[in-house]
Design a protein around this motif. Structure first.
Motif, PDB file in Angstrom:
ATOM      1  N   TYR A  99       0.827  -1.213   0.000  1.00 18.11           N
ATOM      2  CA  TYR A  99       0.000   0.000   0.000  1.00 18.11           C
ATOM      3  C   TYR A  99       0.862   1.264   0.000  1.00 18.11           C
ATOM      4  CZ  TYR A  99      -4.009  -2.993   1.216  1.00 18.11           C
ATOM      5  OH  TYR A  99      -4.998  -3.944   1.214  1.00 18.11           O
TER       6      TYR A  99
ATOM      7  N   TRP B 110      -8.491  -0.132   6.562  1.00 24.74           N
ATOM      8  CA  TRP B 110      -9.559  -1.054   6.163  1.00 24.74           C
ATOM      9  C   TRP B 110      -9.047  -2.492   6.113  1.00 24.74           C
ATOM     10  CZ3 TRP B 110     -14.527  -0.323   6.393  1.00 24.74           C
ATOM     11  CH2 TRP B 110     -15.043   0.969   6.308  1.00 24.74           C
ATOM     12  N   TYR B 111      -7.810  -2.696   5.673  1.00 23.37           N
ATOM     13  CA  TYR B 111      -7.233  -4.046   5.677  1.00 23.37           C
ATOM     14  C   TYR B 111      -7.213  -4.604   7.098  1.00 23.37           C
ATOM     15  CZ  TYR B 111      -3.557  -7.556   6.026  1.00 23.37           C
ATOM     16  OH  TYR B 111      -2.847  -8.692   6.323  1.00 23.37           O
TER      17      TYR B 111
ATOM     18  N   ALA C 207      -6.037   2.527   3.113  1.00 19.48           N
ATOM     19  CA  ALA C 207      -6.010   1.122   2.710  1.00 19.48           C
ATOM     20  C   ALA C 207      -5.595   0.219   3.866  1.00 19.48           C
ATOM     21  CB  ALA C 207      -5.060   0.944   1.526  1.00 19.48           C
TER      22      ALA C 207
ATOM     23  N   GLY D 120      -9.202  -3.799   1.385  1.00 22.27           N
ATOM     24  CA  GLY D 120      -8.462  -2.606   1.783  1.00 22.27           C
ATOM     25  C   GLY D 120      -7.931  -1.832   0.596  1.00 22.27           C
TER      26      GLY D 120
END
Length: 596
Positions: free
Chosen positions: A41, A143-144, A140, A162
């Protein structure tokens, strides 16, 4: 939300048990998949902004319009307020002497204050680029983390979810100039905290956590908080249809926690919110006009993607507002996922959220391929409500993202489980279509140009000979269409105030919100002269008005840099002040201290 609450509580208990039984060294060692996700990410965010990082200090995101200049000014002013112990909620360094209500301009104190040392050491351009990079990757990662710990068993499935939340077309589009719509990393934890309140197990602790998260999100961006809160409310209502008794019981258990959360968030943010809505230079709702999504915006591909190209996002308001653009392969996959996973309450709620938020983003009437059908839509019924009346309705499409990501995460998790059960055909079909859906949306590096250098009059500090305790008035005045003066001012450490500017402030007798200042007659005259290319008729009344406006601005000097129709502007100002301009270090100058 029995299923979610049970999952959350089970995970919490498992984490607590494992913490007490595992040795410290083992607990501190991260899971390889987590490390891989974070590295990916962060690397992808750096890739998207690679050209900006390569040209720090000189690079400018070309699709940002004047927004990058505005945000860099916000970051610079916040850092200056800390150094000089000034009120960070307001500044008269632009729109002098009235000033700007910075709380009403989404100045992102949650980023600008913590990163003030970066701004002071390296400049606001670095802060702006860092905020965007951390915003993309942080959203990202957040959410991951939530997906992998509380929703799915496969970290790969969580990484898919994510990745969509952090690098969806809308976020890449807003990366051009809206860090407040990129730094969304608190939202998944707010959602998780709300769900935990439903268990009623730790109302005080969970209420405090939620209150702190909401308060901090207010200082990151109130509009994203509103949009995602509405999306989560839709999700919760849709889920409650499947489990009405459990949902009612959870809502009852959460009352105490919500009261604590609301009280704490209000206690922290009360003064800034009062300042925003009732303080100096506050304004009522800002009117944007109808800016709903065209239905074809959902099936098309975004500009900065593998499948996109300049002009591919023709139905967006501008380059920073490509809020839909899911692409037709992803829409098909989301529809098939909803059908495949329909027995799961989570999937049904997610599908309903995508549908509702998508319809709201279409605006007041249905538009197909640029043709307004005149068919009224639900947004027409609620668009006038407080707070909602200031939202760009096309942005409601961003509320689809967590729900869409949840569908993809659940689908990937189930597909991988099918492989373990020997149903490899299902897994191959899912992985294949997932690639077809997501690869065209893969982001490409954002376009960057070299920003123009400031005239020597500003860059070399010559302005100091012409400014005492008044303001600098450029010809024409800075505006949302041309805010370069804000950058020149920032490069001089904000050492002088300027009239005009780029911000949102009150205008007219009703104090409705407007981009830029409430223009005075002389400012409008100069803007008209530039656009028409003709010197306007100037009589004694016009000259008297110009003197009144210069006195209002407490102008020390009028400065005309090289610009469109600058000869016409020079002749216009010369007639207004009754004196010829003086060429000084690349600009034309009128010293008006004797007049004002």
């Amino acid at each position: 939300m029995t299923e979610i609450l049970t999952q959350v509580e089970t995970t919490r208990q498992a984490e607590s048990t494992s913490t007490t039984t595992r040795p410290l060294r083992s607990r501190l060692r991260p899971h390889p998949a987590d490390v891989a996700a974070v590295v990916f990410y962060v690397g992808l965010a750096a890739f998207v902004l690679a050209r900006q990082w390569k040209h720090l200090g000189t690079g400018y995101l070309v699709r940002s319009g004047q927004d990058q200049t505005m945000w860099e000014w916000f970051f610079a002013v916040a850092a200056r307020s800390l150094v000089h112990l000034e009120n960070p909620l307001s500044s008269d360094l632009q729109n002098y002497p009235l000033g700007v209500n910075l709380m009403g301009n989404t100045a992102m104190f949650g980023i600008s204050i913590p990163l003030a040392p970066v701004t002071l050491l390296f400049g606001p351009n670095v802060t702006f680029t860092l905020a965007l990079t951390l915003g993309l990757s942080g959203t990202a990662i957040a959410w991951y983390w939530v997906f992998s710990r509380h929703v799915v068993s496969s970290r790969l499935a969580a990484a898919v979810g994510g990745g969509l939340c952090g690098f969806a077309p809308a976020l890449i589009s807003h990366t051009n100039g809206h860090p407040n719509f990129v730094a969304l990393f608190l939202l998944p934890f707010i959602a998780l905290a709300v769900i935990r309140l439903g268990s009623g197990a730790r109302p005080v602790r969970d209420g405090i956590a939620l209150g702190l998260l909401i308060a901090y999100q207010i200082f990151l961006g109130e509009e994203p908080l509103l949009i995602y809160a509405l999306a989560f409310a839709v999700f919760g209502a849709a889920y409650a249809v499947s489990r009405p008794r459990a949902a009612f019981a959870a809502a009852k258990r959460s009352i105490k926690g919500f009261a604590i959360a609301g009280g704490l968030a209000l206690a922290i943010a009360a003064v800034p919110l009062w300042w925003q809505f009732f303080g100096p230079d506050s304004y009522r709702a800002i009117e944007h006009g109808p800016v709903g999504n065209d239905t074809e915006a959902f099936t098309s591909f975004p500009t900065s993607s593998l499948a996109g190209e300049p002009g591919s996002a023709e139905f967006s308001m501008n380059a920073t507002e490509e809020n839909a653009y899911f692409g037709w392969p992803l829409l098909i996959l989301l529809g098939l996922s909803a059908l495949w996973l329909w027995r799961m309450p989570l999937a049904r709620a997610a599908a309903a959220t995508v549908a509702v938020m998508g319809v709201l983003s279409l605006g007041t009437s249905l538009t197909i391929g640029g043709w307004d059908t005149g068919i009224p839509l639900p947004w027409k019924l609620i668009s006038h409500l407080p707070l909602l009346e200031s939202v760009l309705e096309s942005r409601f499409a961003m509320g689809c993202l967590p729900a869409a990501a949840l569908l993809l995460a659940l689908g990937t998790d189930r597909a991988l489980a099918s492989a373990r059960e020997g149903q490899r055909t299902t897994t191959l079909l899912w992985v294949g279509w997932l690639a077809v859906a997501l690869l065209p949306l893969a982001p490409t590096p954002l376009a960057v140009v070299q920003r123009d250098t400031a005239p020597s009059f500003f860059a070399d500090g010559t302005w100091r000979e012409y400014v005492t305790d008044g303001s600098v008035v450029t010809v024409p005045l800075p505006s949302p269409e041309n805010a370069r003066m804000l950058r020149w001012q920032t490069e001089q450490d904000l050492a002088f105030p300027i009239a005009g500017g780029y911000f949102v402030g009150p205008a007219g007798s009703e104090d409705r919100g407007k981009y830029g200042p409430d223009d005075r007659p002389t400012a409008l005259l100069l803007a008209s002269a530039q656009s028409s290319g003709q010197v306007p008729a100037i009589d004694e009344a016009t000259k008297a008005q110009a003197l009144t406006d210069l006195t209002f601005w407490n102008a020390d000097v009028l400065v005309l840099p090289h610009t469109q129709n600058d000869r016409v502007l020079r002749e216009t100002v010369q007639q207004l002040v009754g004196a010829p301009a003086k060429p000084v270090d690349g600009v034309w100058v009128w010293d008006v201290r004797a007049l004002t």
